[in-house]
Every structure is written in structure tokens, then in C-alpha cells.
Scaffold this active site. Sequence first.
Site, mmCIF file in Angstrom:
data_model
loop_
_atom_site.group_PDB
_atom_site.id
_atom_site.type_symbol
_atom_site.label_atom_id
_atom_site.label_comp_id
_atom_site.label_asym_id
_atom_site.label_seq_id
_atom_site.Cartn_x
_atom_site.Cartn_y
_atom_site.Cartn_z
ATOM 1 N N TYR A 168 -17.285 16.860 -13.778
ATOM 2 C CA TYR A 168 -17.709 15.470 -13.950
ATOM 3 C C TYR A 168 -18.754 15.090 -12.882
ATOM 4 O O TYR A 168 -18.606 15.467 -11.709
ATOM 5 C CB TYR A 168 -16.471 14.567 -13.853
ATOM 6 C CG TYR A 168 -16.781 13.100 -13.881
ATOM 7 C CD1 TYR A 168 -17.141 12.488 -15.072
ATOM 8 C CD2 TYR A 168 -16.715 12.326 -12.726
ATOM 9 C CE1 TYR A 168 -17.438 11.135 -15.101
ATOM 10 C CE2 TYR A 168 -17.013 10.977 -12.746
ATOM 11 C CZ TYR A 168 -17.373 10.389 -13.937
ATOM 12 O OH TYR A 168 -17.670 9.058 -13.970
ATOM 13 N N ARG A 195 0.849 -1.205 0.000
ATOM 14 C CA ARG A 195 0.000 0.000 0.000
ATOM 15 C C ARG A 195 0.878 1.246 0.000
ATOM 16 O O ARG A 195 0.609 2.224 -0.678
ATOM 17 C CB ARG A 195 -0.958 0.004 1.203
ATOM 18 C CG ARG A 195 -1.681 1.333 1.381
ATOM 19 C CD ARG A 195 -2.982 1.264 2.185
ATOM 20 N NE ARG A 195 -2.938 0.352 3.306
ATOM 21 C CZ ARG A 195 -2.262 0.551 4.440
ATOM 22 N NH1 ARG A 195 -1.592 1.665 4.621
ATOM 23 N NH2 ARG A 195 -2.263 -0.354 5.392
ATOM 24 N N LYS A 205 -9.745 6.389 -19.027
ATOM 25 C CA LYS A 205 -10.142 6.889 -20.331
ATOM 26 C C LYS A 205 -8.958 6.812 -21.320
ATOM 27 O O LYS A 205 -8.521 5.734 -21.647
ATOM 28 C CB LYS A 205 -10.704 8.297 -20.191
ATOM 29 C CG LYS A 205 -11.696 8.452 -19.019
ATOM 30 C CD LYS A 205 -12.981 7.683 -19.198
ATOM 31 C CE LYS A 205 -13.821 7.586 -17.928
ATOM 32 N NZ LYS A 205 -14.151 8.858 -17.264
ATOM 33 N N ASP A 247 -8.665 18.641 -13.557
ATOM 34 C CA ASP A 247 -8.946 17.317 -14.114
ATOM 35 C C ASP A 247 -8.578 17.361 -15.602
ATOM 36 O O ASP A 247 -9.239 18.018 -16.399
ATOM 37 C CB ASP A 247 -10.437 17.001 -13.909
ATOM 38 C CG ASP A 247 -10.831 15.608 -14.383
ATOM 39 O OD1 ASP A 247 -10.162 15.077 -15.292
ATOM 40 O OD2 ASP A 247 -11.808 15.051 -13.858
HETATM 41 C C1 LIG Z 1 -14.558 9.206 -15.957
HETATM 42 C C2 LIG Z 1 -14.143 10.504 -15.389
HETATM 43 C C3 LIG Z 1 -13.842 10.652 -14.018
HETATM 44 C C4 LIG Z 1 -13.989 9.519 -13.018
HETATM 45 O O1 LIG Z 1 -13.065 8.507 -13.237
HETATM 46 P P1 LIG Z 1 -13.300 6.958 -12.888
HETATM 47 O O2 LIG Z 1 -12.063 6.323 -13.372
HETATM 48 O O3 LIG Z 1 -14.537 6.540 -13.612
HETATM 49 O O4 LIG Z 1 -13.485 6.875 -11.409
HETATM 50 C C5 LIG Z 1 -13.389 11.891 -13.592
HETATM 51 N N1 LIG Z 1 -13.281 12.934 -14.434
HETATM 52 C C6 LIG Z 1 -13.589 12.839 -15.742
HETATM 53 C C7 LIG Z 1 -13.443 14.025 -16.626
HETATM 54 C C8 LIG Z 1 -14.026 11.629 -16.263
HETATM 55 O O5 LIG Z 1 -14.340 11.541 -17.561
#
Ligand SMILES: *Cc1c(COP(=O)(O)O)cnc(C)c1O
Length: 394
Positions: free
Chosen positions: A102, A50, A199, A174
Site C-alpha cells: 500500500y 488511552r 475499508k 496486511d
Molecule cells: C487504505 C489502506 C491502508 C491504510 O489505511 P488507512 O485507514 O487509510 O490509514 C493500508 N493498507 C491497505 C491495503 C489499504 O487499502
Amino acid sequence: MNENHYSQQTALLHSSALEDHTGAVSTPIYHSTTFHQTDIDLFGRYDYSRSGNPTREVLEKVIAELEGGIKGFAFSSGMAAISTCFLMCSQGDHVLISEEVYGGTYRLITEVLNRFGIQYSFVDMKDLHEVARSIKVNTKVIYMETPSNPLLNITDIEGVVKLAKANGCFTFLDNTFMTPLLQQPLSLGVDVVLHSATKFLAGHSDVLAGLVVTGNEDIAEKLSFLQNSFGAVLGPQDSWLLIRGMKTLHVRISQSTESAWKIARFLEARKEVEEVYYPGLSYHRGREIHVRQSRGAGAVLSFRLENGEAVRKLSKAVQLPAFAVSLGGVETILSYPAKMSHASMPREERKRRGITDGLLRLSVGLENVDELIEDLSMGLDRIRESTVSKVINF
Ligand SMILES: *Cc1c(COP(=O)(O)O)cnc(C)c1O
């Protein structure tokens, strides 16, 4: 690697330089949770997975280098990464967030962190005056997402950073839609950059992961402590999948961005399409800011059809895109924000934000772009055809 000043394109392919023992070209997956201690007083480089795992550490180094930061952190999902970063806040702190954030981040702020006495306000981040007006004495974090989801609205990163620094706030961004290949927020003064690596970074719709990078020593120390304390770390197997996926990031982003351009131009010429949202288009709002702060328009675009019925017909007719949530995969993904990412938002609130029943989002993958366009073209034809036959029937 960066000492040698290789481009991101080259550096990505030589990320596995961990293995001194065997010379393995692919990063070994260390499943071990614990590591032998050679002496009662001597901890080795690793003690418990961890706190630090050799496979995860390779990934954390790769993302730190790509973002131009000093330290990277890998988490079990994008939301785990975002949640852990918000734990830098304490009771009584206030966070200022883009209203186009998001959905999962929206939920975390409004339904979880609020219970721990963390206050929040949402602002239209396009409007720097509104951002300035909304900063409070206890504002600890200003949270950006640019381009935003699903309308690809642009935030002036340096403008927000300037306001944050003047008021002693941290900035989080983000960077999921852009990846560090197209946008490097740390170089614009942002303190913490976050990713849903699920993504584009992983890129194959087969691993959930989150990544964080900072260029600030104090924050790096805080995040190391929080990552270990909260414990939402990425496992070694998933770390390996992400390392592998990222090797092709450059070629994937290049090709899908090029295809997204072609599809955007195709869509804007079709009369069934009322509007196209893509930061590459000359009339896209905030485009000059985007051009200044990034290196490309990316592979996500949205477009508006007349209504929900048109969406239904198109989504039924098209063969190639996966009709699904998520984005950033090798396969093209068509999403319907009104019923997917923004389903929990009241209809009026959605409409006010431009997320109407006719809006669709496309994450462009690696298929032959002419075939994608042909497929979309056939789908758009179908909208009109059935309208015509309805008229004849009546
Ligand atoms: C999908 C997404 C998230 C969340 O991520 P996860 O891997 O699904 O927990 C956060 N910000 C954006 C812009 C996203 O597209």
C-alpha cells in the site's frame, strides 16, 4: 463466544456482550477518559482511556476472535496501526517488504522509518527464492500484502512464514482486502495481522480505523505497550461505528464477492477490456495458492483498458460507481491507480509493475449486480462509440 464454537457469521452479531449493568444490545459508548479509583492503592479495570476504554475493548475482542488470535488492538487509522507495529523495530533493524505494498506503507518505510535507522528492501513476494535471497542477518520483519493492490498478486503466506521462522524474523500481513472472513493469516503462522478497518470491516465509507491482532503472547505485550506509548488509539465513537459496521460483514462480503465474480466474467467477455485481474478467475496467476490459503476471491478486481483516454470515457459515462479512492464500502467504488493510489510513483516504475494508464480498480458494493453490469456495459460502449465517430469525422 468462540468457546461455543459459533461460526463467524453468528459471532459477529453477538459481539456487544459487554453491558452487565443494563443488558444493552448495542455496545454503550463510553466517552469517559478517566475512571474512578475506589482506593488509593487500587486501580480498577480501567484507569485512563488511552490505556483501555470499554467500548474500544469490545471491538478489540471482536477482531481478535475473528482472526483467531489472542489479542486485538484498535488504532485511529490503518496507517496508525501499521506505524505502531513497525515500532517493534529498532535502529539497525532491516525490514523486507512486498514491492506491491500500500502506498502509505511505502511512504512510511522510505520517508519516515529510514530516518530512524530502520533499513528496508522491497521484493517481489511472489518469488520465494527472491524472498530467501533478500533476508539479511538483521532482518526483523517480513511484511506481506496478499492479494496485492491493484493487480491482486498472490503471496504464498506459508512459504514466506517458513523462511521467516528459519531466519528468526517476524511476519506481518496486511489483510485489508480479504478480511478475517476470507483469510486468517494467523492460522498460517503469521505473527501479526493488520487491517485498514476503514475499508471492508467498517464497510460504509464513514470511519477511519486500523486494527491489529496477534496470536503471540510476547508480541501482544509489546503491542499493548506500544499502543499506549505511541497513543494513536481509536476513539469510543469510532469504535462503536466499527462494531456496528462489522455486524453485517458476513452478508456484505458474501454478496459483494458473488457480484464481483459476475462482473469479472462480464468484463473478460468485453473486447474493450484487455485483461481482468481477479483471484477467482481460473487463469489468475497464483490462484491455486490463493485457493489453498483463503476462502474466497473477495470483492476487489482490476481491469485494463487500452489507454488513459478509454479510462476517461468510461469514468465519465458510468453512473453507479463512486469514482474515488478507497474501497470496501457498501457502494461500488471505481478507482484509477495511475492517478490515485500510485500517483507518486514515477511513470516508468508504475508501468514496470503493470499499473498502466489503462488500469482501473473496482471495489464491488451491494447494488443490484445486473444494474452494475448494465452501467459498466453502457460505459464500455461509450469508449467504442466515440472512437467510431472520430474515425467518421476524419
Ligand atoms: C487504505 C489502506 C491502508 C491504510 O489505511 P488507512 O485507514 O487509510 O490509514 C493500508 N493498507 C491497505 C491495503 C489499504 O487499502
